[in-house]
Design a protein around this motif. Sequence first.
Motif, short mmCIF file in Angstrom:
data_model
loop_
_atom_site.label_atom_id
_atom_site.label_comp_id
_atom_site.label_asym_id
_atom_site.label_seq_id
_atom_site.Cartn_x
_atom_site.Cartn_y
_atom_site.Cartn_z
N UNK A 170 -17.06 -6.16 11.49
CA UNK A 170 -17.42 -4.99 10.69
C UNK A 170 -16.23 -4.11 10.32
N UNK A 171 -15.01 -4.53 10.66
CA UNK A 171 -13.82 -3.78 10.24
C UNK A 171 -13.60 -3.98 8.75
N UNK A 172 -13.20 -2.90 8.08
CA UNK A 172 -13.01 -2.94 6.64
C UNK A 172 -11.51 -2.98 6.32
N UNK A 173 -11.14 -3.95 5.47
CA UNK A 173 -9.76 -4.11 5.04
C UNK A 173 -9.71 -4.10 3.51
N UNK A 174 -8.60 -3.61 2.98
CA UNK A 174 -8.39 -3.60 1.53
C UNK A 174 -7.04 -4.25 1.24
N UNK A 175 -7.05 -5.27 0.38
CA UNK A 175 -5.82 -5.87 -0.13
C UNK A 175 -5.52 -5.26 -1.48
N UNK A 176 -4.24 -4.94 -1.72
CA UNK A 176 -3.91 -4.25 -2.97
C UNK A 176 -2.43 -4.38 -3.26
N UNK A 177 -2.05 -4.00 -4.48
CA UNK A 177 -0.64 -3.92 -4.83
C UNK A 177 -0.27 -4.73 -6.04
N UNK A 178 0.94 -4.48 -6.52
CA UNK A 178 1.52 -5.18 -7.65
C UNK A 178 2.84 -5.79 -7.19
N UNK A 180 4.32 -6.58 -4.65
CA UNK A 180 4.31 -6.39 -3.21
C UNK A 180 2.86 -6.15 -2.79
N UNK A 181 2.29 -7.10 -2.05
CA UNK A 181 0.87 -7.05 -1.69
C UNK A 181 0.74 -6.44 -0.30
N UNK A 182 -0.16 -5.45 -0.20
CA UNK A 182 -0.43 -4.76 1.05
C UNK A 182 -1.84 -5.09 1.54
N UNK A 183 -2.04 -4.89 2.83
CA UNK A 183 -3.38 -4.85 3.41
C UNK A 183 -3.51 -3.55 4.19
N UNK A 196 -1.55 0.67 6.97
CA UNK A 196 -1.33 -0.24 5.85
C UNK A 196 -0.02 -0.98 6.10
N UNK A 197 0.04 -2.19 5.60
CA UNK A 197 1.19 -3.04 5.91
C UNK A 197 1.46 -3.98 4.74
N UNK A 198 2.72 -4.18 4.41
CA UNK A 198 3.10 -5.19 3.43
C UNK A 198 2.86 -6.56 4.04
N UNK A 239 -3.85 -16.54 10.71
CA UNK A 239 -3.66 -15.78 11.95
C UNK A 239 -4.27 -14.39 11.93
N UNK A 240 -4.81 -13.95 10.80
CA UNK A 240 -5.42 -12.62 10.75
C UNK A 240 -5.20 -11.94 9.42
N UNK A 241 -5.83 -10.80 9.20
CA UNK A 241 -5.75 -10.14 7.89
C UNK A 241 -4.36 -9.65 7.52
N UNK A 242 -3.47 -9.42 8.51
CA UNK A 242 -2.14 -8.92 8.22
C UNK A 242 -1.09 -10.03 8.12
N UNK A 243 -1.55 -11.28 8.10
CA UNK A 243 -0.66 -12.38 7.84
C UNK A 243 0.06 -12.92 9.04
N UNK A 244 1.09 -13.73 8.82
CA UNK A 244 1.77 -13.98 7.54
C UNK A 244 0.95 -14.87 6.59
N UNK A 245 1.29 -14.77 5.28
CA UNK A 245 0.56 -15.48 4.25
C UNK A 245 1.44 -16.54 3.57
#
Length: 535
Positions: A170-178, A180-183, A196-198, A239-245
């Motif tokens: 139930x944790x909410x995450x937002x991916x965004x950016x131009x 340089x992509x952040x979460x 927030x993290x690149x 490995x998770x929402x914050x990557x690495x991707x």
Amino acid sequence: MSTLKRSAAAWLALIGLFLFSQPSESRAQSRAGSEAKNFQNPVLWEDLADIDIIRVGDAFYYSASNMHYSPGAPLLRSYDLVHWEYVGHSIPVLDFSPAYDLHGGRAYVGGSWASFLGYRKSEKTFYWGGCIGFKKTHIFTAPAAEGPWTRKAILDNCYYDAGLLIDDDDTMYVAYGNTTIHVAQLSSDAKHEVKTQVVFRTPPGIGVLEGSRFYKVNGNYYIFTTRPANAEYVLRSTTGPFGPYEIRPLLVGASSPVPGAGVPHQGGIVQTPKGDWYYMAFTDAFPGGRIPVLAPLKWGADGWPAVGLVENAWQSSYPMPSVETDHRPDTTGARIELFQARTLGPEWEWNHNPDTTSYSLGHGLTLRAATVTDDLYAARNTLTHRIVGPTSTATISIDCSHMGDGDRTGLALFRDSSAWIGVVRDAGKLRVVMRNDITMDEHWNTKSTGTDIASVPTDKQHIWLRAAADIRPGAGHTATFSYSTDGVTFRPLGVPFVLSNSWQFFMGYRFGIFNYATAKLGGSVEVTSFQLTTP
């Protein structure tokens, strides 16, 4: 019976005849279409860009951009991904600044764009969020797509081109950016940013990436991104929402299923109740705008997705999604609006916020002149409707008996290069006029208020105005205007208006119903019907 009442009665009789005879064929076509084994692209030939798509139960929901039009962030619903109907808007009013009221400025190409839509099962609540003015992110919520929608939070970070993921916990995450992509991780109440993290920096060989859509599939995290306007790339983290991707292309330079249109890109993916996946993207199809196309999507054994392209071409037809539903709205035939309800349907949007004291509904649409101006782009209460492609015709019936001297009312082809057919009253006399060369500059300021190129006097106070538009992709397509004094015989007026196919305004052409004063306020018109027909 007065001439006006006879004309109105004749028009309503024609509507009744049209609904009784012609739509029987349309209804038959709709039934046949519902039972068809294949669907055709585009699934909607309407300007509905920056797609986010989700499923809640057996219903699919589709959120799109609409920039400066109000209410904002239109929502559509479908039960088979092919037949769609408008159900609401996530932003009830664009209350971000006075410019959205056309007070002290204007907000063209502002407002809602590339936003996110989500559903939080733990709350049974829909979420919408988007960055406004490149400054702050506004989040709205509702118990149902139809509303009521209310603002939940304003975050101090601009989540540019954002996608929402509600994780299994139930944790909410937002991916965004131009590029340089952040979460970002949101607080449990979605009112604050936890961190927030690149997570990814686009390699120079790819260029710009934006338009994030965030998913979790089979334990992996995916961010779908677009390289405008010719490719879609997928980022994957195991490995998770914050990557690495890691990154792989989903499609590059794919041919559009719409002749003359651009590469399908910047869309979302969704899974049917039976487990099948689909990707819905938009294809640039100006002058009509950006229109949605649908294709099946498969997941490989290696955990990467692939779109159902054939020789790098998005197909014009695919098998219908396998879903069990009897709910397929009939979108064929004529669409007729008599404005008898007290509220407008969700397919309607105003140019900027309307002056709510200057219009009324229930016995037709009464538009009281809300602005003294000779500039269509500065006039409040222009009511718009998307043009349906590839060609469609709009006809309005309008009572002009209460116009004031200097008033202008009519039906426009509305964009940054516009034209209209309308009725003007000067010195107590009415004329039917075609005006074109109404243009904006590159900063969306009015460059020209236009020129009246054709005019005919009339002693009739009830006039029918018609605009027929060809919005197939490409240059040189036109719209034509005509009028009638009896609702039966239409006479052309003026010359064909060449539609602009530039992309910079982002939104495509719309039909616009307007009424403004050039001398003083006090006049009004009553629009008794709007009819939209397609071949």
